[in-house]
Design a protein around this motif. Structure first.
Motif, short mmCIF file in Angstrom:
data_model
loop_
_atom_site.label_atom_id
_atom_site.label_comp_id
_atom_site.label_asym_id
_atom_site.label_seq_id
_atom_site.Cartn_x
_atom_site.Cartn_y
_atom_site.Cartn_z
N TYR A 44 0.83 -1.20 0.00
CA TYR A 44 0.00 0.00 0.00
C TYR A 44 0.86 1.26 0.00
CZ TYR A 44 0.76 0.29 5.12
OH TYR A 44 1.32 0.38 6.38
N GLY A 45 2.19 1.08 -0.07
CA GLY A 45 3.14 2.18 -0.11
C GLY A 45 4.49 1.67 -0.57
N HIS A 47 7.48 1.82 1.26
CA HIS A 47 8.33 1.30 2.32
C HIS A 47 8.12 -0.21 2.46
CE1 HIS A 47 9.96 0.70 6.40
NE2 HIS A 47 10.61 1.83 6.21
N GLN A 50 5.20 -1.21 4.44
CA GLN A 50 3.87 -0.81 3.97
C GLN A 50 3.30 -1.90 3.05
OE1 GLN A 50 4.99 3.11 2.51
NE2 GLN A 50 4.07 4.07 4.31
N TYR A 102 2.99 -1.86 9.46
CA TYR A 102 3.17 -0.41 9.48
C TYR A 102 4.55 -0.11 10.03
CZ TYR A 102 1.42 -1.43 14.22
OH TYR A 102 1.21 -1.98 15.47
N ARG A 103 5.06 1.07 9.73
CA ARG A 103 6.40 1.44 10.19
C ARG A 103 6.44 1.54 11.71
NH1 ARG A 103 7.05 6.84 7.06
NH2 ARG A 103 4.79 6.76 7.39
N ASP A 116 0.20 5.39 8.57
CA ASP A 116 0.28 4.17 7.77
C ASP A 116 -1.04 3.40 7.80
OD1 ASP A 116 2.84 4.74 7.04
OD2 ASP A 116 3.77 3.03 8.04
N LYS A 119 -3.30 5.21 5.54
CA LYS A 119 -2.87 4.99 4.15
C LYS A 119 -3.33 3.62 3.65
CE LYS A 119 1.25 5.19 1.18
NZ LYS A 119 0.80 6.33 0.35
N ALA A 120 -3.20 2.61 4.49
CA ALA A 120 -3.66 1.27 4.10
C ALA A 120 -5.15 1.28 3.80
CB ALA A 120 -3.34 0.27 5.21
#
Length: 288
Positions: A44-45, A47, A50, A102-103, A116, A119-120
């Motif tokens: 989803y990103g 990183h 992510q 997540y981070r 995060d 964002k997901a």
């Protein structure tokens, strides 16, 4: 197996000790029945953290809403693979279930791990390969630090707005979380050094637009005091938000989340309480 048998007692002691670490999750995942879902992992990103696991129910009939579960770990550890038993638990009820990584601290601090989660959620529409379940109507769930993150996303619209999400949070299932977060606590201070005032306090941030909320907590929880859930429930009642609170006697922090796994559902009534909440709040409609 009879509840008063020595074998039953050994079973409880074994899993209570195992589930204090990753090995316990691995054992519980291994004992979780197969055949109720198909698993897909998608980013989803950009990183490496992510990424999210998506559990699709095997049954062609599925619920309209999507469950997003945020695991705990004091914002400094955790892996989505450890919570396969959670994906199975909700997929068995007919929900497409998403578990994001997540981070983590110390690479990031607040609000990055909350960002995060948001964002997901914002990426679900492009990630879910199903026509009916709506990425625009999500049930947020979480345990421990993950319950705090889920509660913040549900209580403070800025997180989803910043990610361009135009859907709605239809409900929240929050387990064993610290919702009145003490920013001076030794396990919190460094991770939330950028938080000002009530920025990280779901109890203070909750408004009348907060979705229907189920709060579950163990009375014997020594990690997050059950008073957190009691204060949150009182605040939601003052706001007129539909909510339920269940405090389970003699239930510890890890016991509650473990009891959602099919081999350990005898530990608490949590799984049944979740099903009743979803039904009573009309969060369990089927796709046509």
């Amino acid at each position: 197996m009879r509840r008063n048998s020595s074998l039953f007692s050994l079973f409880v002691v074994l899993f209570s000790s195992l589930l204090t670490g990753c090995s316990g999750s691995a054992v519980l995942n291994a004992l979780t029945p197969d055949g109720s879902y198909n698993l897909e992992s998608v980013p989803y990103g950009d990183h490496s953290r992510q990424q999210m696991d998506i559990y699709y129910p095997d049954d062609p009939q599925q619920r309209q809403k999507v469950v997003v579960f945020v695991y705990g770990g004091a914002w400094e550890r955790g892996d989505k693979a450890d919570f396969e038993f959670i994906g199975q638990a909700f997929a068995r009820l007919g929900y497409i279930t998403v578990i994001p990584d997540y981070r983590l601290y110390p690479e990031v601090e607040f609000p990055a791990f909350i960002d995060d989660v948001a964002k997901a959620v914002s990426q679900l529409e492009g990630a879910i390969s199903a026509s009916c379940p709506s990425a625009q109507s999500v049930i947020l769930a979480g345990h421990s630090a993950g319950a705090h993150s889920a509660a913040l996303v549900a209580a403070d619209p800025q997180y989803l707005q910043a990610q361009g999400y135009s859907g709605r949070i239809g409900g929240a299932i929050l387990m064993s979380g610290p919702y009145d977060l003490p920013l001076d606590h030794s396990r919190v201070a460094d991770k939330f050094s950028q938080a000002n005032g009530n920025q990280a306090n779901p109890v203070a941030l909750a408004g009348a637009s907060m979705p229907s909320t189920l709060l579950l907590h163990g009375r014997a929880d020594s990690v997050a005091d059950p008073e957190h859930s009691e204060r949150f429930a009182q605040r939601l009642a003052e706001l007129g938000v539909p909510s339920q609170l269940h405090i389970y006697p003699r239930t510890r922090h890890v016991d509650l989340i473990a009891s959602l796994g099919s081999p350990l559902r005898f530990l608490t009534p949590a799984y049944g309480d979740i099903q009743r909440f979803l039904s009573e709040q009309h969060l369990d409609d089927w796709c046509d």
